[in-house]
Enzyme design. Sequence first.
Site, short mmCIF file in Angstrom:
data_model
loop_
_atom_site.label_atom_id
_atom_site.label_comp_id
_atom_site.label_asym_id
_atom_site.label_seq_id
_atom_site.Cartn_x
_atom_site.Cartn_y
_atom_site.Cartn_z
N HIS A 146 0.82 -1.23 0.00
CA HIS A 146 0.00 0.00 0.00
C HIS A 146 0.85 1.28 0.00
O HIS A 146 0.33 2.35 -0.33
CB HIS A 146 -0.92 0.04 1.23
CG HIS A 146 -2.02 -0.96 1.22
ND1 HIS A 146 -2.85 -1.15 0.14
CD2 HIS A 146 -2.42 -1.85 2.18
CE1 HIS A 146 -3.72 -2.11 0.42
NE2 HIS A 146 -3.48 -2.55 1.64
N ASP A 204 -3.04 -10.58 -2.22
CA ASP A 204 -3.59 -10.03 -0.99
C ASP A 204 -5.06 -9.65 -1.25
O ASP A 204 -5.43 -9.28 -2.36
CB ASP A 204 -2.80 -8.79 -0.59
CG ASP A 204 -3.12 -8.28 0.80
OD1 ASP A 204 -2.31 -8.53 1.71
OD2 ASP A 204 -4.17 -7.63 0.97
N HIS A 211 -6.59 -7.11 -0.33
CA HIS A 211 -6.70 -5.68 -0.60
C HIS A 211 -5.82 -5.30 -1.79
O HIS A 211 -4.75 -5.86 -1.99
CB HIS A 211 -6.27 -4.87 0.63
CG HIS A 211 -7.03 -5.22 1.87
ND1 HIS A 211 -6.48 -5.99 2.89
CD2 HIS A 211 -8.29 -4.93 2.24
CE1 HIS A 211 -7.39 -6.15 3.83
NE2 HIS A 211 -8.49 -5.52 3.47
N ASP A 226 -4.65 -12.54 3.96
CA ASP A 226 -5.86 -12.00 4.56
C ASP A 226 -7.12 -12.31 3.77
O ASP A 226 -8.22 -11.86 4.12
CB ASP A 226 -5.74 -10.49 4.80
CG ASP A 226 -5.12 -9.75 3.63
OD1 ASP A 226 -4.84 -10.37 2.59
OD2 ASP A 226 -4.88 -8.54 3.76
#
Length: 427
Positions: free
Chosen positions: A206, A243, A245, A330
Amino acid sequence: MVTVGRMGCLAHTPSCIWNGAAKLDHCAGHVALRLCQKTKLASTRIISCSYSSEEPCLPSNAQLTDARVIYSIAAAIGHNQESHPESNLRVPAIVSALEKMELTAKHRGSEVLELTDFRPATLEDIASVHTKGYVLGLEKAMEQASEQGIIFIDGSGPTYATVSTFQESIFAAGAGLAVVDSVVAASKNSVHPPVGFALIRPPGHHAIPEGPMGFCVFGNIAIAARYAQRRHGLKRVFIIDFDVHHGNGTNDTFFEDPDIFFLSTHQDGSYPGTGKISEVGKGRGEGTTLNLPLPGGSGDVAMRTVFDEVIVHCAQRFKPDIILVSAGYDGHVLDPLAGFQFTTGTYYTLAASIKQLAKELCGGRCVFFLEGGYNLDSLSYSVADSFRAFLGESSLAPEFDNPAILFEEPISKVKQAIQKVKNLHSL
């Protein structure tokens, strides 16, 4: 900046909450203490990001030839906020699982190799992705962290910093580069080089060029991609981000770069809200960014289909020199921060499939970088099963996964998303 109380090096030991057939007592507190001691020793070599560049310290040719898995550990024990999901217990939980499941060098001899002598990333390494203003500003902010215990350096997440965050972040990035060095070196002497895994934190995908974001401080995998190009002449880098996200930082870093293909699968509508199918790159980089947001509830069937119909074809067409993986765990059905239904078996299949893809396309050169994963049990079991995939051993997922908690996947919506991205990218 908002502050909270000072944190010690060692947080509380979590209890085992796994409900599978075989419970695993992580002993994460014990492992965290041992890793904390190692981190303190390592940090004496880290003065600032102006640390001078030097030739990498590599294992011997015999070690590289015999190894089937090479990994490094940078647990960032001092980078911690009580009750924050991105805690200093994450890597110790993984290490404990690897030890208990006999997947370390202690039990496997020469086929599993842990790198223990590596340098922190240099200013040149970090600045290949991030602005020097951000890097030097973060280093300066450690003075405030020293006074206040914890500071917040980004509001989304939020992303925190302690007095050791800067040093531990450049050490984590360096741990990733060390794995790249070893995997590349091994590939020069073997047609079956080991798969690499950087068990590091803080995570990185990120983090944008101008600053931190979403628990992430420096873009570890982006820094490694630039390093592979600069140090090893591996021009074409294929990045897979599974991931849950969207890896917006990696996406933005290479959005106009034709030599780095970024492919992300992520939950539609999840943090940070980026990664639309229409985001395909810009300028000379148009077509080398592929984003595939999948509906909540997507699971094993969805990911297998995406791999076969999208990832494989993109990689084959791109013809990479190395594959790097943002390995976020995740998406697991037990993870508290998202809504996918991946299982330990899903991650085993992904690891095995990516290993095979690298063998077919780029001489086996492949390195995984730890990203998300916030349920310590599902995280550690899934990473351990990834190691089994690298070793060519059978998955133990049936012992851990509980099919009874799964529900029907939204396959029709998954297929619609896949078809849309295939049409857009002419797959």
